[in-house]
Scaffold this active site. Sequence first.
Site, PDB file in Angstrom:
ATOM      1  N   ASP A  27      -5.365 -17.753  -2.476  1.00  0.00           N
ATOM      2  CA  ASP A  27      -4.569 -17.683  -1.258  1.00  0.00           C
ATOM      3  C   ASP A  27      -5.296 -18.494  -0.187  1.00  0.00           C
ATOM      4  OD1 ASP A  27      -6.593 -16.080  -0.159  1.00  0.00           O
ATOM      5  OD2 ASP A  27      -5.285 -14.362   0.222  1.00  0.00           O
ATOM      6  N   HIS A  28      -4.752 -18.478   1.004  1.00  0.00           N
ATOM      7  CA  HIS A  28      -5.302 -19.273   2.107  1.00  0.00           C
ATOM      8  C   HIS A  28      -6.749 -18.924   2.452  1.00  0.00           C
ATOM      9  CE1 HIS A  28      -3.254 -15.703   3.570  1.00  0.00           C
ATOM     10  NE2 HIS A  28      -4.163 -15.668   4.535  1.00  0.00           N
ATOM     11  N   THR A  84     -11.299 -11.342  -0.317  1.00  0.00           N
ATOM     12  CA  THR A  84     -12.213 -10.378  -0.938  1.00  0.00           C
ATOM     13  C   THR A  84     -12.197 -10.436  -2.465  1.00  0.00           C
ATOM     14  OG1 THR A  84     -10.547  -8.640  -1.043  1.00  0.00           O
ATOM     15  CG2 THR A  84     -11.919  -8.745   0.969  1.00  0.00           C
ATOM     16  N   GLY A  85     -11.141 -10.968  -3.041  1.00  0.00           N
ATOM     17  CA  GLY A  85     -10.958 -10.945  -4.489  1.00  0.00           C
ATOM     18  C   GLY A  85     -10.251  -9.692  -4.965  1.00  0.00           C
ATOM     19  N   GLY A  95      -7.316  -7.982  -3.736  1.00  0.00           N
ATOM     20  CA  GLY A  95      -5.861  -8.054  -3.863  1.00  0.00           C
ATOM     21  C   GLY A  95      -5.412  -8.969  -4.982  1.00  0.00           C
ATOM     22  N   HIS A 105     -18.445  -7.286 -22.366  1.00  0.00           N
ATOM     23  CA  HIS A 105     -17.976  -5.922 -22.609  1.00  0.00           C
ATOM     24  C   HIS A 105     -16.466  -5.754 -22.494  1.00  0.00           C
ATOM     25  CE1 HIS A 105     -22.112  -3.938 -21.578  1.00  0.00           C
ATOM     26  NE2 HIS A 105     -22.220  -4.923 -22.455  1.00  0.00           N
ATOM     27  N   CYS A 126      -9.290 -14.886  -3.385  1.00  0.00           N
ATOM     28  CA  CYS A 126      -8.715 -14.612  -2.070  1.00  0.00           C
ATOM     29  C   CYS A 126      -9.888 -14.263  -1.168  1.00  0.00           C
ATOM     30  CB  CYS A 126      -7.649 -13.511  -2.129  1.00  0.00           C
ATOM     31  SG  CYS A 126      -8.221 -11.855  -2.561  1.00  0.00           S
ATOM     32  N   HIS A 183     -16.911  -1.732 -27.574  1.00  0.00           N
ATOM     33  CA  HIS A 183     -16.147  -2.511 -26.593  1.00  0.00           C
ATOM     34  C   HIS A 183     -14.749  -2.825 -27.115  1.00  0.00           C
ATOM     35  CE1 HIS A 183     -19.755  -2.652 -24.318  1.00  0.00           C
ATOM     36  NE2 HIS A 183     -20.395  -3.392 -25.203  1.00  0.00           N
TER      37      HIS A 183
END
Length: 148
Positions: A8-9, A67-68, A70, A98, A65, A134
Site C-alpha cells: 500500500d502507500h 505495519t505489515g 493489515g 516451520h 504496508c 510441522h
Amino acid sequence: MKIAIGCDHGAFEYKEEIRNMLESEGHIVTDCGCYSSEAVDYPDIAVKTANMVVSGEADTGIVMCGTGIGISMAANKVKGIRCGLCTDTTMARLTREHNDANMLAMGARIIGIELAKDIVHTYLSTPFSNGERHVKRIEKLMAEEKAD
C-alpha cells in the site's frame, strides 16, 4: 524465482527498492501495486498478490504496508495462503522452516530498509524443513479452509 510483490502507500518506497533488488538478482518480479504514494486500500493489493501465488503465476509473494499487519491479514484470507509477518531474519527463517509460508509480509514503519532486504533474502533462501510435526500442523491449519 517468480515473485509477486505488492504494497500500500505506506510501503511504496520499500516495495520499489526491494523490487529493484530482486530484479537485479535475476528474479522475475510481478508488481501488483501500488504504483505511487497515493492512498490505496491494502486488501486489494494483498488479494491480487496472493491470487498470483495460489494460481502458480508466482512461486511466492511479498507484501508490505505500514505495519505489515493489515496486509498480512488480508493475504491470509485467500485460500491456500500462509503469509508470515516478519520483523527480523529469525522470524523469516522460521516462517519458512516451520510454517512453509508461501508469502512474506513486512511493515515499512516498523523495520529499516536494510533489515527488510535481509529478511527477504533469508525468506527466499530458507527451505521448508518437512519435519513431521510441522507437516502435521500445516495440514491441520489448511484443513480449516476446507471446513468452510
